[in-house]
Design an enzyme around this catalytic site. Structure first.
Site, PDB file in Angstrom:
ATOM      1  CG  LEU A  62      -1.819  -1.123   1.249  1.00  0.00           C
ATOM      2  CD1 LEU A  62      -2.604  -1.172   2.535  1.00  0.00           C
ATOM      3  CD2 LEU A  62      -2.771  -1.253   0.133  1.00  0.00           C
ATOM      4  CG  PHE A  65      -1.218   1.791   5.298  1.00  0.00           C
ATOM      5  CD1 PHE A  65      -2.551   1.922   5.055  1.00  0.00           C
ATOM      6  CD2 PHE A  65      -0.829   1.034   6.517  1.00  0.00           C
ATOM      7  CE1 PHE A  65      -3.566   1.453   5.871  1.00  0.00           C
ATOM      8  CE2 PHE A  65      -1.641   0.689   7.527  1.00  0.00           C
ATOM      9  CZ  PHE A  65      -3.004   0.856   7.050  1.00  0.00           C
ATOM     10  N   GLY A 103       3.159  -5.397   7.449  1.00  0.00           N
ATOM     11  CA  GLY A 103       2.291  -4.685   7.933  1.00  0.00           C
ATOM     12  C   GLY A 103       1.075  -4.064   7.019  1.00  0.00           C
ATOM     13  CG  ASP A 104       2.162  -1.160   4.291  1.00  0.00           C
ATOM     14  OD1 ASP A 104       3.292  -1.718   4.288  1.00  0.00           O
ATOM     15  OD2 ASP A 104       2.233  -0.025   3.875  1.00  0.00           O
ATOM     16  CD  GLU A 105       6.074  -6.070   1.813  1.00  0.00           C
ATOM     17  OE1 GLU A 105       6.816  -5.036   1.377  1.00  0.00           O
ATOM     18  OE2 GLU A 105       6.347  -6.822   2.251  1.00  0.00           O
TER      19      GLU A 105
END
Length: 260
Positions: A62, A65, A103-105
């Site tokens: 993302l 993020f 985390g945002d992957e």
């Protein structure tokens, strides 16, 4: 007594199943974790070898993020992650796998697809993510970058495929593209830049940047008439990095901005 034993047996089975789910699935999104994803990658390689068919590994990150977490808090960030995960999951085929690996992957396995089809699906995933998100009176728009690696063209092991998907994802992110497929030149042309971008923030935190004062001398009088402020980056692995190398990367990453 037999009924009590049966109830205990069922309870133990339920506890074991719950522990298994907790060990292999992300608590927030319900998606597979990295361990389960890696196992399914090995299964995909074996299946493709038997059937002589390709598959694609995608890595999605993302964009920016961290700003949501830093500005609105991790509670809002978690709700956004749950919404995005559900959007992607609802748009995937049953045969495909999507996992939260950071985390945002997110990592995705697309079974029995060629590169063109993988690109089409990757763009579809971007379209699923991009619609406005309303959460706790906040209206947010989230974008993403996706890297693609195809088996066996871009790697014949899960580790190599994920590495090349990672390189392609960073290539997409740093070239203002939503989607990029791996090609060998990415490694030679961009690997060092990727390392510098990734290490820049930690080097700031660990004081690897040094400020130097360079005196300016008046040639007519031999007296000091001023000074220049110079910045040098002592990279722990690459040695001295000069500003003409790291400043464009910092500007690209919004680590620094031009003053007006």
């Amino acid at each position: 007594m037999s009924e009590d034993r049966e109830k205990m047996r069922v309870t133990l089975i339920d506890m074991a199943n719950n522990m298994q789910i907790q060990a292999t699935h992300d608590e927030l999104t319900g998606l597979p974790k990295r361990y389960l994803y890696t196992d399914r990658m090995h299964q995909a390689v074996s299946l493709s070898q038997r059937r002589d068919t390709p598959f694609a590994a995608l890595l999605l990150d993302l964009d920016r993020f961290k700003e949501i977490n830093d500005t609105l808090g991790h509670g809002i960030g978690d709700k956004v992650l749950k919404i995005i995960s559900k959007r992607m999951l609802d748009g995937m085929r049953d045969s495909d796998t999507i996992a939260r690996v950071g985390g945002d992957e997110f990592s995705i396995i697309l079974i029995n697809v060629n590169l063109d089809t993988a690109r089409i699906i990757a763009h579809k995933i971007i379209q699923l993510i991009e619609p406005i998100i309303d959460v706790d009176h906040h209206t947010l728009k989230v974008s993403a970058s996706i890297g693609i690696a195809l088996y066996p063209e871009h790697g014949d092991t899960p580790e190599l495929l994920l590495q090349h998907a990672d390189v392609a994802m960073y290539y997409a992110k740093h070239n203002n593209k939503n989607v990029a497929a791996y090609f060998p030149e990415m490694d030679s042309n961009n690997y060092e830049n990727l390392m510098l971008v990734n290490d820049m923030k930690s080097s700031m935190d660990e004081d690897h940047f040094e400020i130097l004062f360079h005196p300016k001398i008046d040639l007519a009088t031999g007296m000091t008439c001023g000074c220049e402020l110079l910045l040098r980056w002592h990279h722990p692995y690459l040695g001295m990095i000069l500003p003409d190398k790291f400043i464009p990367l910092a500007e690209q990453e919004y680590t620094i901005v031009e003053s007006t």
